[in-house]
Design an enzyme around this catalytic site. Sequence first.
Site, PDB file in Angstrom:
ATOM      1  N   ARG A   1       0.831  -1.203   0.000  1.00 31.53           N
ATOM      2  CA  ARG A   1       0.000   0.000   0.000  1.00 31.53           C
ATOM      3  C   ARG A   1       0.872   1.262   0.000  1.00 31.53           C
ATOM      4  O   ARG A   1       0.369   2.355  -0.285  1.00 31.53           O
ATOM      5  CB  ARG A   1      -0.939   0.007   1.221  1.00 31.53           C
ATOM      6  CG  ARG A   1      -1.867  -1.203   1.312  1.00 31.53           C
ATOM      7  CD  ARG A   1      -2.825  -1.254   0.137  1.00 31.53           C
ATOM      8  NE  ARG A   1      -3.586  -0.032   0.045  1.00 31.53           N
ATOM      9  CZ  ARG A   1      -4.616   0.260   0.838  1.00 31.53           C
ATOM     10  NH1 ARG A   1      -5.032  -0.609   1.732  1.00 31.53           N
ATOM     11  NH2 ARG A   1      -5.238   1.414   0.711  1.00 31.53           N
ATOM     12  N   HIS A   2       2.150   1.130   0.312  1.00 23.92           N
ATOM     13  CA  HIS A   2       3.088   2.261   0.260  1.00 23.92           C
ATOM     14  C   HIS A   2       3.487   2.440  -1.202  1.00 23.92           C
ATOM     15  O   HIS A   2       4.325   1.707  -1.715  1.00 23.92           O
ATOM     16  CB  HIS A   2       4.290   1.984   1.162  1.00 23.92           C
ATOM     17  CG  HIS A   2       3.925   1.964   2.622  1.00 23.92           C
ATOM     18  ND1 HIS A   2       4.118   3.028   3.456  1.00 23.92           N
ATOM     19  CD2 HIS A   2       3.317   1.021   3.371  1.00 23.92           C
ATOM     20  CE1 HIS A   2       3.678   2.735   4.678  1.00 23.92           C
ATOM     21  NE2 HIS A   2       3.183   1.518   4.645  1.00 23.92           N
ATOM     22  N   ARG A   3       2.886   3.430  -1.841  1.00 26.43           N
ATOM     23  CA  ARG A   3       2.969   3.552  -3.297  1.00 26.43           C
ATOM     24  C   ARG A   3       4.227   4.252  -3.779  1.00 26.43           C
ATOM     25  O   ARG A   3       4.413   4.433  -4.974  1.00 26.43           O
ATOM     26  CB  ARG A   3       1.716   4.287  -3.795  1.00 26.43           C
ATOM     27  CG  ARG A   3       0.462   3.469  -3.639  1.00 26.43           C
ATOM     28  CD  ARG A   3      -0.770   4.358  -3.683  1.00 26.43           C
ATOM     29  NE  ARG A   3      -0.801   5.216  -2.508  1.00 26.43           N
ATOM     30  CZ  ARG A   3      -1.721   6.154  -2.283  1.00 26.43           C
ATOM     31  NH1 ARG A   3      -2.675   6.349  -3.162  1.00 26.43           N
ATOM     32  NH2 ARG A   3      -1.681   6.897  -1.197  1.00 26.43           N
TER      33      ARG A   3
ATOM     34  N   ARG B   1       4.851   1.965  10.506  1.00 22.20           N
ATOM     35  CA  ARG B   1       4.897   0.531  10.773  1.00 22.20           C
ATOM     36  C   ARG B   1       5.645   0.168  12.050  1.00 22.20           C
ATOM     37  O   ARG B   1       5.662  -0.999  12.437  1.00 22.20           O
ATOM     38  CB  ARG B   1       5.471  -0.206   9.559  1.00 22.20           C
ATOM     39  CG  ARG B   1       4.700   0.025   8.269  1.00 22.20           C
ATOM     40  CD  ARG B   1       3.206  -0.286   8.390  1.00 22.20           C
ATOM     41  NE  ARG B   1       2.481  -0.039   7.143  1.00 22.20           N
ATOM     42  CZ  ARG B   1       1.178  -0.235   6.995  1.00 22.20           C
ATOM     43  NH1 ARG B   1       0.422  -0.668   8.001  1.00 22.20           N
ATOM     44  NH2 ARG B   1       0.584   0.029   5.838  1.00 22.20           N
TER      45      ARG B   1
ATOM     46  N   SER C   1       5.955 -14.171  -8.499  1.00 24.76           N
ATOM     47  CA  SER C   1       4.617 -14.334  -9.062  1.00 24.76           C
ATOM     48  C   SER C   1       4.062 -15.714  -8.775  1.00 24.76           C
ATOM     49  O   SER C   1       4.642 -16.726  -9.183  1.00 24.76           O
ATOM     50  CB  SER C   1       4.680 -14.122 -10.574  1.00 24.76           C
ATOM     51  OG  SER C   1       3.502 -14.605 -11.172  1.00 24.76           O
TER      52      SER C   1
ATOM     53  N   ASP D   1      13.281   5.600  -1.376  1.00 27.60           N
ATOM     54  CA  ASP D   1      14.237   6.614  -0.956  1.00 27.60           C
ATOM     55  C   ASP D   1      14.164   6.806   0.558  1.00 27.60           C
ATOM     56  O   ASP D   1      13.235   6.333   1.216  1.00 27.60           O
ATOM     57  CB  ASP D   1      14.010   7.925  -1.716  1.00 27.60           C
ATOM     58  CG  ASP D   1      12.685   8.573  -1.393  1.00 27.60           C
ATOM     59  OD1 ASP D   1      12.448   8.902  -0.220  1.00 27.60           O
ATOM     60  OD2 ASP D   1      11.877   8.756  -2.320  1.00 27.60           O
TER      61      ASP D   1
END
Lengths: 259, 259, 259, 259
Positions: D107-109, D214, D117, D203
């Site tokens: 969710r951290h875009r 978190r 996969s 970064d």
Amino acid sequence: MSNPIPEDADQRLADPNSLARRENILGDEHSWLELQDMLPHPASGVTADSAIVSAARTSFLGHSKGADQDKRLLLYLLKHRHTTPFEQVEFKFRVRAPVVVWWQWVRHRTWSYNLQSGRYTPFNEDEFYIPKTWRQQSPTNKQGSEGLVSSEVSKELHRRLTDIAHDSFALYTQALEMGVAKEQARLVLPAWTSYYVAVCKVDAWNLMHFLRLRLATEAQWEIRQYAEAILDIFREVMPWTSEAFDRYLNPQTSDSPLA
Amino acid sequence: MSNPIPEDADQRLADPNSLARRENILGDEHSWLELQDMLPHPASGVTADSAIVSAARTSFLGHSKGADQDKRLLLYLLKHRHTTPFEQVEFKFRVRAPVVVWWQWVRHRTWSYNLQSGRYTPFNEDEFYIPKTWRQQSPTNKQGSEGLVSSEVSKELHRRLTDIAHDSFALYTQALEMGVAKEQARLVLPAWTSYYVAVCKVDAWNLMHFLRLRLATEAQWEIRQYAEAILDIFREVMPWTSEAFDRYLNPQTSDSPLA
Amino acid sequence: MSNPIPEDADQRLADPNSLARRENILGDEHSWLELQDMLPHPASGVTADSAIVSAARTSFLGHSKGADQDKRLLLYLLKHRHTTPFEQVEFKFRVRAPVVVWWQWVRHRTWSYNLQSGRYTPFNEDEFYIPKTWRQQSPTNKQGSEGLVSSEVSKELHRRLTDIAHDSFALYTQALEMGVAKEQARLVLPAWTSYYVAVCKVDAWNLMHFLRLRLATEAQWEIRQYAEAILDIFREVMPWTSEAFDRYLNPQTSDSPLA
Amino acid sequence: MSNPIPEDADQRLADPNSLARRENILGDEHSWLELQDMLPHPASGVTADSAIVSAARTSFLGHSKGADQDKRLLLYLLKHRHTTPFEQVEFKFRVRAPVVVWWQWVRHRTWSYNLQSGRYTPFNEDEFYIPKTWRQQSPTNKQGSEGLVSSEVSKELHRRLTDIAHDSFALYTQALEMGVAKEQARLVLPAWTSYYVAVCKVDAWNLMHFLRLRLATEAQWEIRQYAEAILDIFREVMPWTSEAFDRYLNPQTSDSPLA
């Protein structure tokens, strides 16, 4: 903060304000998708197609020359990948999909998401995606499928996944009763099949990028069904832009090397 | 829908569909700002504040418990930096500002921009920002200003910048007449003062981030005037969210360490 | 905080740690560009090309099958727009360019920028881009140029822009002496021609996107020169990826419809 | 450069080039995390802390005045949320975590991800996270946990989840043998517990944003363990920046309202 959820709440029902809705996307009643809102809103008196043309004309401080010229400009913009005007239109969806679909969807980092929380909201027994038909491994594409397995195998797998879901859900319920935190109790569930609701918003350019990837034959069948439902709505609300999409980006109807 | 832009439209004029407009932002008629559209649109029957609460409630599949509870939830969200619901509201502005302002504005990479092109559109003689008052260098903040220089100095600088703009513009016109490309001829102009129109769109969370930085006393006076105009409109269209902003983020009214 | 700038500082000199440098990009000594660092760094023992292949192989937990196969995989990835592995390589440049170039560059929102501040740092007299040759307006492309004006006109414009820069700079200096804040005094300068230094970082996928747009013949000549300098370095440090770029994305060497 | 990956490499094994590694993050051998690379690389002769200071100094074309002043500037930057210089440092991790962790992580875009996969790579029987201790639902935080359930209940749940994983995996294997596509066969697995490997890059500013959220006590225990492992490495490689983080952002050691 005391519990803000009223007894009769159900966000899974249709939103009366929605602009469009598609149901049974994966062949069951749990899978649906709504266009909850868009920018510009139809009630604003501006169409989404014309909002794009008008944003593009900011470059030269120009103004509309009528529908024919406007549409021609819009087609030109997409053909030559002048993408910024397409960012000026927004789509806001409310979607119910299983985790196997969200897992691929949330990788698109240009969307804004508000997702149901399995840490907060307990699951219900009926919240699983249990396919009736099962697809064969593609012999050529290591990550794809092609055709179906026999209906006997499909029936067998449907029955056994139903059992797994049932038994796992019983253990989940038991764990909650024994005081286990919801965030951890869910580990026992067949998560790929768990349905989650989300509100998710994206601009028209990034919507087309999503469709381009998820309408492709290489995309997994499940997310492709959601992409098809979105494409259907997209055509309704943006006839010019979706025509440009079909011509220059849609892997099903164009020969774009990006398909 | 019929053509929303009349034949004689001039993109520098007010948009009749705009939801709000502020003028003379820098003390001249060239500087203005419009809220061209927003998501949700007022005509949609959903307020922007409630759209945020409703997006947040997706987490627990809840629904509204009335205005008091909704507002309390919204304040809680911003206080604890649950920012994703605030991404579900969009603001679309049309703005006329000089390059010295855009230079700082476009560094905000979460906005979508469609900007007038100096390569395409020739400049007009009146398209310059020529301040009537001039600010003193701050003795403590190397990149700031504090107080004004004397009115004599201000008058002198106004006069001389007017001359520079006039002479440069004459050379610009001459260069265009001699066939020089617009993209290069503009080099002779005092670009920081050149007015550009842009359509720019941002979600409510990133709007607040912009305001937090550009309302601060350290921000350059010119962009701060645009931030103040936006804040004014923000308060009109999102009373709860702007109250939360004032309480938790606004550098002028909160003691946020981020201010 | 006391002034952290030592008397002898000059960030405009070459960085001894830089991996590559190009000078005289716009035909004067003020315009230059350095590859200040990259991820992976050459000293790490991993090449940038192989870092991409290795990131791609995470999908199937695979490992290298030798250079030939690795290169083939890399070409396949770009051809089919599997772009995420190309995000795993970073380029960090230090660049000196005039505002007319930065104005276009900073619109690329996927880069990280740290830019010289005209509010903080006073300008020097020699910090202007004054072209010796001037380009003709394109008759077909309203925002482009094509060919040059006569050398007489070029000389005349060079002389007159030199005068403007000189006179404006004199007024700028005077304004500073009269105590005007640097942030406002700069309004009198011909900003499009002012040189600024920036550190700017981008991943390899978004670098190629930048190159694709800024190497095109439609791009303004000035930024195209920077794109050419970057392409030159890109070919040195990523031979496989730049070959894939030339084949599938470069508007000068491929027939990509995106060109 | 010769091939950096030997023939017998297994992406689940330690990377010999990694700069740091942490194991048994969730109490089993499947959960680990490596700092695969960073920008600047230690071998480049530039430290990550000084790269930030140097990027910040671009604003005023300044240069280093020694370690004490440099560190003071860095602390000042973070305290006043001058975040752009922190974007100039990159961390590239290779991580093995169960889907319940990735579900929150992706969710951290602002990160770049390359993820194993499940459509391509079949799962192995041992690839499940089966906790030995189970946490109690928090009585005050509806989405949190607090304390542990009894060791009897923990043992019981461990045993039953082991059974579910075993039986589900047997069915998964059977489905593959019957020719079902991997992408669909995985539906029967307890996905929250499935381990996936990913390469993920971010970064330094966005790393700190991730840690801030978190490391908080409200974060789910599982992802908090990964955040702790990252914090540990972060302190090793960026002593000044992590000190600034602890002082101004870390929810465990600062009184930041963002915590």
